[in-house]
Structure formats: structure tokens, C-alpha cells
Design a protein around this motif. Structure first.
Motif, PDB file in Angstrom:
ATOM      1  N   GLY A  11     -52.853  30.559-108.772  1.00 24.33           N
ATOM      2  CA  GLY A  11     -51.540  30.816-109.376  1.00 24.33           C
ATOM      3  C   GLY A  11     -51.646  31.770-110.550  1.00 24.33           C
ATOM      4  N   SER A  12     -50.702  31.643-111.476  1.00 18.59           N
ATOM      5  CA  SER A  12     -50.677  32.520-112.648  1.00 18.59           C
ATOM      6  C   SER A  12     -52.019  32.453-113.365  1.00 18.59           C
ATOM      7  N   ARG A  54     -51.502  33.857-105.192  1.00 10.24           N
ATOM      8  CA  ARG A  54     -50.141  33.768-104.613  1.00 10.24           C
ATOM      9  C   ARG A  54     -49.169  34.810-105.150  1.00 10.24           C
ATOM     10  N   HIS A  55     -49.398  35.279-106.369  1.00  9.38           N
ATOM     11  CA  HIS A  55     -48.505  36.320-106.898  1.00  9.38           C
ATOM     12  C   HIS A  55     -49.048  37.724-106.637  1.00  9.38           C
ATOM     13  N   PRO A  63     -41.810  34.116-108.112  1.00 10.84           N
ATOM     14  CA  PRO A  63     -41.866  32.912-107.260  1.00 10.84           C
ATOM     15  C   PRO A  63     -40.990  33.048-106.017  1.00 10.84           C
ATOM     16  N   SER A  87     -51.973  25.798-110.196  1.00 13.30           N
ATOM     17  CA  SER A  87     -50.665  26.214-110.699  1.00 13.30           C
ATOM     18  C   SER A  87     -50.537  25.974-112.187  1.00 13.30           C
ATOM     19  N   ALA A  88     -49.851  26.904-112.862  1.00 13.64           N
ATOM     20  CA  ALA A  88     -49.479  26.698-114.271  1.00 13.64           C
ATOM     21  C   ALA A  88     -48.179  25.905-114.290  1.00 13.64           C
ATOM     22  N   PHE A 167     -37.037  30.542-117.072  1.00 14.72           N
ATOM     23  CA  PHE A 167     -37.363  29.159-117.382  1.00 14.72           C
ATOM     24  C   PHE A 167     -36.057  28.370-117.506  1.00 14.72           C
ATOM     25  N   GLY A 185     -42.633  23.516-112.562  1.00 15.73           N
ATOM     26  CA  GLY A 185     -43.186  24.807-112.155  1.00 15.73           C
ATOM     27  C   GLY A 185     -42.236  25.471-111.176  1.00 15.73           C
ATOM     28  N   MET A 186     -42.688  26.577-110.576  1.00 17.88           N
ATOM     29  CA  MET A 186     -41.803  27.346-109.695  1.00 17.88           C
ATOM     30  C   MET A 186     -42.383  27.607-108.306  1.00 17.88           C
ATOM     31  N   THR A 187     -43.571  27.064-108.009  1.00 16.09           N
ATOM     32  CA  THR A 187     -44.207  27.526-106.765  1.00 16.09           C
ATOM     33  C   THR A 187     -44.708  26.449-105.788  1.00 16.09           C
ATOM     34  N   VAL A 226     -47.611  30.667-122.281  1.00 10.68           N
ATOM     35  CA  VAL A 226     -48.273  30.314-121.021  1.00 10.68           C
ATOM     36  C   VAL A 226     -49.616  31.044-120.934  1.00 10.68           C
TER      37      VAL A 226
HETATM   38  C1  LIG Z   1     -46.305  32.783-115.907  1.00 16.07           C
HETATM   39  S1  LIG Z   1     -45.282  31.422-116.245  1.00 16.07           S
HETATM   40  C2  LIG Z   1     -44.328  31.050-114.815  1.00 16.07           C
HETATM   41  C3  LIG Z   1     -45.056  31.114-113.514  1.00 16.07           C
HETATM   42  O1  LIG Z   1     -46.294  30.387-113.628  1.00 16.07           O
HETATM   43  C4  LIG Z   1     -46.337  29.418-112.585  1.00 16.07           C
HETATM   44  O2  LIG Z   1     -46.902  30.050-111.455  1.00 16.07           O
HETATM   45  P1  LIG Z   1     -48.023  29.394-110.529  1.00 16.07           P
HETATM   46  O3  LIG Z   1     -47.475  28.089-110.040  1.00 16.07           O
HETATM   47  O4  LIG Z   1     -48.240  30.374-109.425  1.00 16.07           O
HETATM   48  O5  LIG Z   1     -49.233  29.208-111.421  1.00 16.07           O
HETATM   49  C5  LIG Z   1     -44.877  29.075-112.386  1.00 16.07           C
HETATM   50  O6  LIG Z   1     -44.673  28.372-111.179  1.00 16.07           O
HETATM   51  C6  LIG Z   1     -44.233  30.416-112.451  1.00 16.07           C
HETATM   52  O7  LIG Z   1     -44.330  31.115-111.230  1.00 16.07           O
END
Ligand SMILES: CSC[C@H]1O[C@H](OP(=O)(O)O)[C@H](O)[C@@H]1O
Ligand SMILES: Nc1ncnc2[nH]cnc12
Length: 290
Positions: A11-12, A54-55, A63, A87-88, A167, A185-187, A226
Motif C-alpha cells: 500500500g502507501s 496497489r497504487h 483508491p 495498508s496505511a 479524508f 482506510g480506503m483500499t 501519514v
Molecule cells: C496516503 S494516505 C491515504 C491512502 O493510504 C492508504 O492506502 P493503502 O491502503 O494502499 O496503504 C489509504 O487507504 C489511502 O489510499
């Protein structure tokens, strides 16, 4: 194509896996387009692992834009059976502090614009999803995280998945707390749903970076906050992954979870009316049930 039974979705902050050797990058095409990036297959502590950010490298995909169906399909097509998602997340609880780790056991869906299933076009499937994370993999992940000794690790908790990319508002953050949610979170969705449909064992290592925006005396979430906390978190995530991979069973015949048979009683469509083109499209997922 090289193969691996273990997949890691970064993730992030986690765009490449430190310490992987014998690297090969594969560009996989799927019926749902291309994944977020090339998949790197290599060895971690001698164990074959497939890694996908994933990003995308450089964090190019929001997301909502993540091609989740392609990501999960691509991993499955490389032989992956176990997926560890890193994931963050924000914390919705006082006792879960930034830089802690959480292995969640529940999900709550607040997304709005995502496709939640692989199946369409004449094939209807309803998977059981009461326990959205694989208990076998979550247990191994938790035990391994605890072995580090110098990081606080929380067992279980509910991850509320918002659409983003903004957010939450304070009203939303307070509502999620009152509903019993623990981290945000978002993912994780629809990733966990699609992993279930692909009969993969899926678990999340959630790295806490902030207190979202509900806390009276702590700084509200921002990308800056973050990123500051991610650096420590990502190092810990990689330490855990290096120890974890050799504990994951080579095949799933000996494990007690049902993830590898998630579709066994989930396909409701009469086999006789599934169009040939649809059978062909979904062969990777449903061949053994036709
Ligand atoms: C960079 S803060 C928001 C971003 O971080 C998390 O992503 P991930 O789950 O891929 O680590 C959160 O879900 C947001 O996409
Ligand atoms: N507070 C938060 N809300 C949603 N996604 C996050 N990712 C990290 N912190 C987050």
C-alpha cells in the motif's frame, strides 16, 4: 511465466520489497485490463513471492482508480494462493496509536463507486463473506508481528473502508467510532471481496499512521502526517514479511480455513445456461466447478 504461491500487495509507502532476490518483472494482462503495475516475482528468504504495489510505483492511482479486479486476477494467474495486504490506516481508538500495527478481523463498507465482483454477463455468484479475512493467514501474520517484540500489535478490529480520496469529516469519524469501527482506510474493499471470489487466503497488516480527525488533542490526518509515520511502519511491515513467508504452508490441503473452496456452493447460475464465452472468460476461477 514465473510462479509464486505468496502474493504481497503493497500500500502507501510500500512500492518495492526490500531484500527480494532473483527478481523478474512480469506485465500480466487480464480480462479486466492491466494491474496497477508490473508484478515483481522473486525470492524473499528463499521463498518465491509476487509483489504488486496497489497504487503503482510513484503512487499514481487513487483508491477509486485501482484496477482491483485486474490485480487479484493477475496474482491468481501467477499461482498465488495467499495474499498479504499491507495498508496505511487511521485509528478510531485511543489505545491504537500511530505506528502500532493491527491485524483486523472485520470490514465495514462505506465505498460508493467500486465494482465488487468479478462475475457478470450471465454468471451469478454469492460468496459467504461473514468472516472477510482468512483466519489461517491472519493468525500467522499476528504471531509473526508479535515476534518482533518492539512494536505494538493489535489482534482483530473492524476496518471501515471509505471511498476517499478525501479524508473523513469529523461527523463521519465520530459516527464510525460510535458504530464500533476501530481503524479507517480506503483500499481493503473490494480487494478482500475479490480475493474471496478468487478463493485466495487474504489478510491485512494495517499500519497505523494517524488518529483520523476525531481526536481532541492529536493532530488531524494529513498526507504529511501519514508519510512521516509510514517510514517506520513500512520497515516493520518488511521485517514481518521476511519472517512470515517461510511459515506459510506450501499447499492449502492441510489448513482449516475454507478460502480455497469459497465458490463450492456459491455459483447459483444453472450450469446449462452459462454461455460458452463466459465459461471461457472465467476458466481461471471456476474451471473445477463446471
Ligand atoms: C496516503 S494516505 C491515504 C491512502 O493510504 C492508504 O492506502 P493503502 O491502503 O494502499 O496503504 C489509504 O487507504 C489511502 O489510499
Ligand atoms: N485517517 C485515514 N483515513 C483514511 N485512510 C487513511 N489512510 C491512512 N490514514 C487514513
Amino acid at each position: 511465466m514465473p510462479q509464486a504461491t505468496i502474493g504481497v500487495i503493497g500500500g502507501s509507502g510500500l512500492y518495492r520489497m526490500e531484500g527480494m532476490t532473483d527478481l523478474e518483472e512480469v506485465a500480466v494482462e487480464t480480462p479486466f485490463g492491466a494491474p496497477s503495475d508490473v508484478i515483481t516475482i522473486g525470492k524473499l528468504e528463499g521463498v518465491p513471492v509476487a509483489f504488486l504495489p496497489r497504487h503503482g510505483r510513484g503512487h499514481r492511482l487513487s483508491p477509486t482508480e485501482i484496477p482491483v479486479r485486474a490485480n487479484i486476477w493477475a496474482l491468481k494467474s501467477l499461482g498465488v494462493q495467499w495474499v498479504i495486504s499491507v495498508s496505511a490506516v487511521g485509528s478510531l481508538r485511543e489505545h491504537i496509536a500511530p505506528r502500532d500495527l493491527v491485524v483486523p478481523d472485520q470490514l465495514f463498507d462505506r465505498t460508493k463507486s467500486r465494482v465488487n465482483s468479478f462475475f457478470e454477463g450471465g454468471l451469478v455468484v454469492h460468496c459467504t463473506f461473514a468472516e472477510p479475512f482468512c483466519p489461517t493467514l491472519s493468525r500467522l501474520l499476528l504471531e509473526t508481528a508479535r515476534e518482533l517484540g518492539d512494536v505494538r500489535v493489535h489482534e482483530g478490529g473492524t476496518y471501515v473502508c471509505i471511498e476517499g480520496p478525501l479524508f473523513s469529516t469529523k461527523a463521519e469519524s465520530l459516527a464510525y467510532r460510535s458504530w464500533g469501527m476501530d481503524i479507517i482506510g480506503m483500499t481493503a474493499l473490494p480487494e478482500a471481496k475479490l480475493a474471496r471470489e478468487a478463493e485466495l487466503c487474504y489478510a491485512t497488516l494495517a499500519c497505523v499512521t494517524d488518529y483520523d480527525c476525531w481526536h481532541e488533542s492529536e493532530e488531524s490526518v494529513s498526507v504529511e502526517l501519514v508519510v512521516q509515520n509510514l517510514n517506520a511502519n513500512v520497515t516493520n511491515a518488511q521485517r514481518i514479511l521476511r519472517r512470515l513467508v517461510s511459515k506459510i504452508p506450501a499447499d492449502r490441503s492441510t489448513v482449516s480455513c475454507d478460502c480455497s473452496q469459497a465458490l463450492a456452493s456459491a455459483i447459483i447460475t444453472d450450469r446449462a445456461v452459462i454461455p460458452e464465452a463466459v465459461r471461457e472468460k472465467y476458466r481461471l476461477l471456476i474451471e473445477k466447478y463446471l
